[in-house]
Design an enzyme around this catalytic site. Structure first.
Site, PDB file in Angstrom:
ATOM      1  CD  GLU A  47      -1.537  -2.256   1.491  1.00 23.20           C
ATOM      2  OE1 GLU A  47      -2.339  -3.298   1.761  1.00 23.20           O
ATOM      3  OE2 GLU A  47      -0.317  -2.586   2.298  1.00 23.20           O
TER       4      GLU A  47
ATOM      5  CG  ASP B 249      17.723  24.040 -31.051  1.00 21.51           C
ATOM      6  OD1 ASP B 249      17.303  23.375 -32.044  1.00 21.51           O
ATOM      7  OD2 ASP B 249      16.737  24.776 -30.462  1.00 21.51           O
TER       8      ASP B 249
ATOM      9  CG  ASP C 108      15.636  28.618 -28.804  1.00 25.85           C
ATOM     10  OD1 ASP C 108      14.943  28.241 -29.933  1.00 25.85           O
ATOM     11  OD2 ASP C 108      16.459  29.185 -28.713  1.00 25.85           O
TER      12      ASP C 108
ATOM     13  CG  ASP D  89      13.015  24.429 -31.491  1.00 27.47           C
ATOM     14  OD1 ASP D  89      13.480  23.856 -32.542  1.00 27.47           O
ATOM     15  OD2 ASP D  89      13.274  25.477 -31.107  1.00 27.47           O
TER      16      ASP D  89
ATOM     17  CG  ASN E  28       4.489  -7.576   0.725  1.00 24.59           C
ATOM     18  OD1 ASN E  28       4.407  -6.747   1.677  1.00 24.59           O
ATOM     19  ND2 ASN E  28       4.337  -7.288  -0.250  1.00 24.59           N
TER      20      ASN E  28
ATOM     21  CD  GLU F 244       3.785  -6.721   6.012  1.00 21.48           C
ATOM     22  OE1 GLU F 244       4.313  -5.570   6.298  1.00 21.48           O
ATOM     23  OE2 GLU F 244       2.716  -7.034   5.155  1.00 21.48           O
TER      24      GLU F 244
ATOM     25  CG  ASP G 262       8.120  -0.865   5.619  1.00 22.89           C
ATOM     26  OD1 ASP G 262       8.979  -1.274   6.368  1.00 22.89           O
ATOM     27  OD2 ASP G 262       7.605  -1.928   5.017  1.00 22.89           O
TER      28      ASP G 262
END
Length: 922
Positions: A290, A332, A641, A645, A707, A710, A741
């Site tokens: 998440e 350029d 510029d 362009d 994970n 967990e 975390d």
């Protein structure tokens, strides 16, 4: 009625009589009724802007990405599985992330209508023979109007009469040198080369003119380019595509794991179907990181902030990483690779050559011969040339508030002003001693500019111009302070010198003088004054490369990024600059715009794979070049510029506009804006982009590895058929995912570039964020180790309190201590992971264990958060935690040490193997 889209070439080449017939107009201009009718037919002289995304749409897009949708679904699953706290927390994370992303991008983008701002508000037209000021929007084809120095040009127009007219076409061509224009038709090189045509969006640098409009609004060249830009749709960035791919991969992994655990619960543990389904949903939520999306967003935001300190403003967060993938930069020349400051670097006399030091519009420099500074009083020819350079000149150099040079006048004349100052000439004093009596401005037919001065009571004409014109009018030459006839041999030497400098991509200007006779009407006889000249010498100039460009180009080559010069300048000058800065080798192919026109897309795709330079290109050419590179599978960054362009900037994977000299149109089309117009800043931004991608992988590794510990407690609970009580509660899992975390992960997003990041090739488009090696390291290396340690910590608490493996505490204070210890062990494993994830192969000790203050702060904060969870009563009740003893704390503090040392040993073997491989290849 007139043709709506008369061809520019036809308009330019037609006689004045034919021109008025084509446009159904006259030198007296249009009648008011006719002008009104044409306004209805052709529409307003305005640039029609594409419909922009609303703020609501821009806001909502942050909540409908694949990752965001996955989080919405995850939250719903958590609610359905009986975990309302987790579901609400996931949704809140999604909302906070979406708001943050919107704000970051909203703050970076302009909400101004810059296309309209480039066109002037009013113009002077001739209607029914009378001058009249009108809104430029009401200008129509066939309108005769007046322009003067400082005006922006409101429409494409043909010149009827002109006086010393010079136009700044840089917005269309990208080249800063002003262009001389007059009423006579003369087709020169390039798309915008008609001598008697001026274009909307350009400006009058000097002089006055009467002109007739033939294209207005979206029919102008300005409008066509804008239309081409607006038709393009920006494709998703590589990072957006990668995150979508990553979301699908994580979704598949989580669902597969959920399905496996569902069937295991049903057929192995013999759980009821409904209970097994809820359990499987919980496992799916546990395997969805998440915290990934907000961490990615914040990491990109940090990259944006770091880039801004390196003179690069990024408008969209995802553009940061795109830079890291860049394999081709279409750049350029003027102002990006060069300084956009014309500089005289050589002075050529028949019997002498001099070098001029110092670059740009600064008089810090000197005139040398054989690398020794010289006294111009000892060289009368040189002094005469410098006097001509100083007085046949209308430019001034002023200093802006930020100590930068501002040129008033043309770049060429500014260069002559500076070279005279470098020689020690006091120009203002000299102008008083030799006052100007009259001038004949430069025009494209004579290619000469002449000023007449009083010198010691006599009238002297000072002349500068193209060598072909000056030499044609010269009959004498000054050599070592004496004037003698100009011989055929002298002419050959002069022509040879000019050719030599031209092959180097340098521009030469010839200077001469003429002491006039005394008839009273001599000042009106231009042909007499500009005849029988005394040739003095040549000034040789160029727009010098930026000092830092050499190292920047080398760094690109080391990083295996190809740089393709795309310029409106001549092929000779383009090749010369490219060779000088080390961009290309001698065998480079130079393709002009005219040659490119004849190439089909397949031929162009083949050409851009080679070492190539494009010169004298038009806007659609640059656009085609970018598309050809993309067709070859390249990630293209394009600089620009001008208005010309904008299409290429929009098409490119990362469009880069110049912040100082860039037009608003270019800035709007671009993804990134350089505040210093410096190519070296692009290279620094590329390095930052590569670092951002590497950092995303680092915290992806960091987040995914948690994970496993967990999930393992749930696995133990499941496969022991409940004999092992759940070592981790749902809220404790949430604590890891969205609490402890997060801050170290954000610290990893701020990690500096690893050594050698710009020695590696661009990331292959075949490689992905979630690589097999990353999954292996996250699950089988970091994750498995953390799972073993956290499980052992759970059993350790039970053992200390007299419980055995076959008889673990199921409730009460010991059980709460055991789950708290499991959570704390995962946190301390993550402390080691945060340190280990900072580098891929480099030793953490090499870059400094404490060098990333953000990671250190994150570790400190997560320890404080853990302590609060353990010792604050309200939090104890919410997260099912309790205080632990000194022995348990000793156990926890020891955990990171062996994990870091083992990882350092692994990295050492990886580096050794890599070094052996390199030696073997050599």
């Amino acid at each position: 009625m007139i043709q709506k889209k008369a061809e520019t070439g036809v308009i330019a080449s037609s006689s004045e009589k034919k021109l008025f017939e084509l446009l159904k107009s006259s030198v007296q201009g249009l009648a008011e009724a006719e002008a009104k009718q044409r306004l209805n037919e052709f529409g307003a002289n305005d640039i029609q802007q594409a419909k922009k995304q609303s703020q609501l749409q821009a806001f909502m897009k942050n909540f409908v990405s694949l990752m965001a949708l996955l989080l919405w679904i995850s939250g719903a699953i958590a609610l359905f599985a009986g975990m309302p706290e987790l579901g609400v927390a996931i949704w809140l994370v999604n909302i906070i992330n979406g708001v943050f992303s919107f704000w970051q991008e909203y703050a970076a983008q302009k909400a101004t209508s810059s296309l309209k701002k480039m066109l002037p508000t009013y113009t002077i037209v001739i209607r029914n023979g009378n001058n009249k000021q009108i809104d430029a929007k009401n200008l129509v084809p066939g309108d005769v109007f007046l322009i003067q120095a400082g005006n922006s040009i409101p429409a494409d127009a043909r010149i009827l009469t002109a006086e010393a007219l010079e136009i700044d076409e840089s917005a269309l061509t990208g080249e800063s040198e002003t262009v001389n224009k007059d009423e006579k038709y003369l087709k020169t090189e390039g798309k915008f080369g008609q001598n008697n045509i001026i274009y909307a969006g350009t400006t009058v640098a000097r002089g006055t003119a009467k002109v007739i409009a033939f294209h207005t609004g979206m029919d102008t060249e300005f409008g066509k380019i804008t239309n081409l830009t607006q038709k393009q749709r920006k494709s998703k960035s590589p990072l957006q595509l990668e995150l979508n791919r990553l979301t699908k991969q994580i979704s598949v992994i989580a669902i597969v794991i959920g399905v496996i655990f569902f069937f295991a619960a049903v057929f192995f543990v013999h759980y009821p179907w409904s209970k097994s389904f809820i359990f499987a949903l919980g496992m799916i939520v546990a395997f969805i990181p998440e915290g990934l999306l907000p961490t990615v967003t914040l990491s990109l935001a940090q990259g944006v902030q770091r880039m801004s300190k390196k003179h690069a403003l990024v408008k969209e967060l995802s553009s940061v990483e795109t830079l890291g993938e860049t394999s081709v930069i279409a750049s350029d020349k003027t102002g990006t690779l060069t300084q956009n400051q014309m500089t005289i670097n050589h002075i050529w006399l028949l019997d002498d050559k001099f070098e001029v030091t110092g670059e740009g519009y600064s008089n810090n420099g000197q005139i040398q011969k054989n690398q020794q500074r010289i006294d111009i009083e000892k060289y009368p020819d040189l002094k005469q040339l410098l006097v001509i350079a100083a007085l046949n000149n209308d430019s001034k150099i002023e200093e802006t508030a930020d100590k930068k040079a501002k040129v008033i006048g043309t770049p060429t004349e500014a260069a002559h002003t500076i070279v005279a100052e470098k020689a020690g000439i006091e120009i203002e004093q000299l102008a008083q001693e030799q006052p100007r009596l009259k001038e004949f401005p430069f025009d494209s037919n004579r290619k000469l500019m002449t000023t007449i001065h009083t010198v010691n009571g006599r009238k002297v004409a000072y002349v500068k111009g193209a060598l072909s014109s000056v030499i044609k009018c010269s009959s004498q030459i000054m050599v070592k302070g004496k004037v003698r006839p100009l011989t055929a041999e002298d002419r050959q030497k002069i022509e040879a010198a000019n050719k030599h400098y031209a092959t180097m991509g340098l521009r030469s200007l010839a200077l001469a003088f003429h002491e006039l006779e005394e008839p009273s009407n001599i000042l009106d006889k231009q042909e007499t004054i500009e005849d029988d000249l005394v040739f003095v010498g040549l000034t040789v100039m160029a727009d010098p490369p930026r000092p830092e460009i050499y190292a920047a180009i080398k760094e690109c080559h080391d990083a295996q990024i190809r740089v393709i010069m795309v310029t409106g300048d001549s092929a000779l000058t383009a090749k010369s600059v490219a060779l000088k800065i080390g961009m290309v080798g001698n065998n480079v192919q130079v393709i002009t715009g005219a040659e490119l026109e004849k190439m089909n897309d397949k031929e162009l795709c083949t050409a851009v794979k080679q070492e190539v330079i494009f010169a004298r290109v038009a806007p659609e050419h640059k656009y085609r070049i970018v598309k050809a590179c993309q067709a070859n599978g390249e990630i293209v960054a394009s600089t620009g510029d001008g208005v010309n362009d904008a299409p290429a900037l929009k098409q490119a994977d990362i469009g880069i506009a110049m912040g100082v000299t860039g037009t608003d149109v270019a800035k709007d089309a671009a993804d990134m804006i350089l505040t210093d117009d410096n190519f070296a800043s692009i290279v620094a931004a590329v390095e930052e982009g590569r670092t951002v991608y590497s950092n995303i992988q680092k915290f992806l590794l960091y987040i995914l590895n948690s994970n496993v510990p967990e999930a393992i407690p749930s696995v133990l609970f499941l496969f022991s058929r409940g004999l092992i009580p759940l070592p981790l509660t749902v809220m404790q899992i949430l604590t890891v995912d969205l609490g402890t975390d997060m801050l170290p992960a954000l610290g990893l997003g701020a990690e500096k570039s690893e050594p050698g990041v710009m020695k590696q090739p661009p990331r292959s488009q075949e490689s992905h964020l979630l690589e097999r090696s990353l999954l292996w390291k996250a699950f089988a290396w970091y994750g498995a180790g953390a799972a073993l340690i956290s499980t052992f910590a759970y059993l350790f608490v039970n053992y200390v309190h007299g419980y055995s493996f076959m008889n673990l505490a199921e409730d009460g204070n010991v059980y709460v201590q055991a789950t708290t210890m499991t959570l704390a062990a995962i946190v301390f494993c993550q402390i080691a992971a945060a340190i280990n994830c900072r580098t891929k192969e480099t030793s953490v000790l090499t870059i400094g264990l404490l060098s990333n203050r953000h990671v250190i702060r994150g570790i400190v904060v997560e320890i404080i958060l853990l302590i609060l969870l353990m010792y604050v009563p309200i939090l104890q009740g919410l997260f099912n935690t309790t205080a632990i003893g000194p022995l348990e704390w000793l156990f926890l503090v020891i955990i990171p040490v062996p994990l870091v040392l083992i990882e350092e040993l692994r990295k050492y073997f990886v580096r050794s193997k890599s070094l052996e491989s390199q030696v073997y290849k050599k």
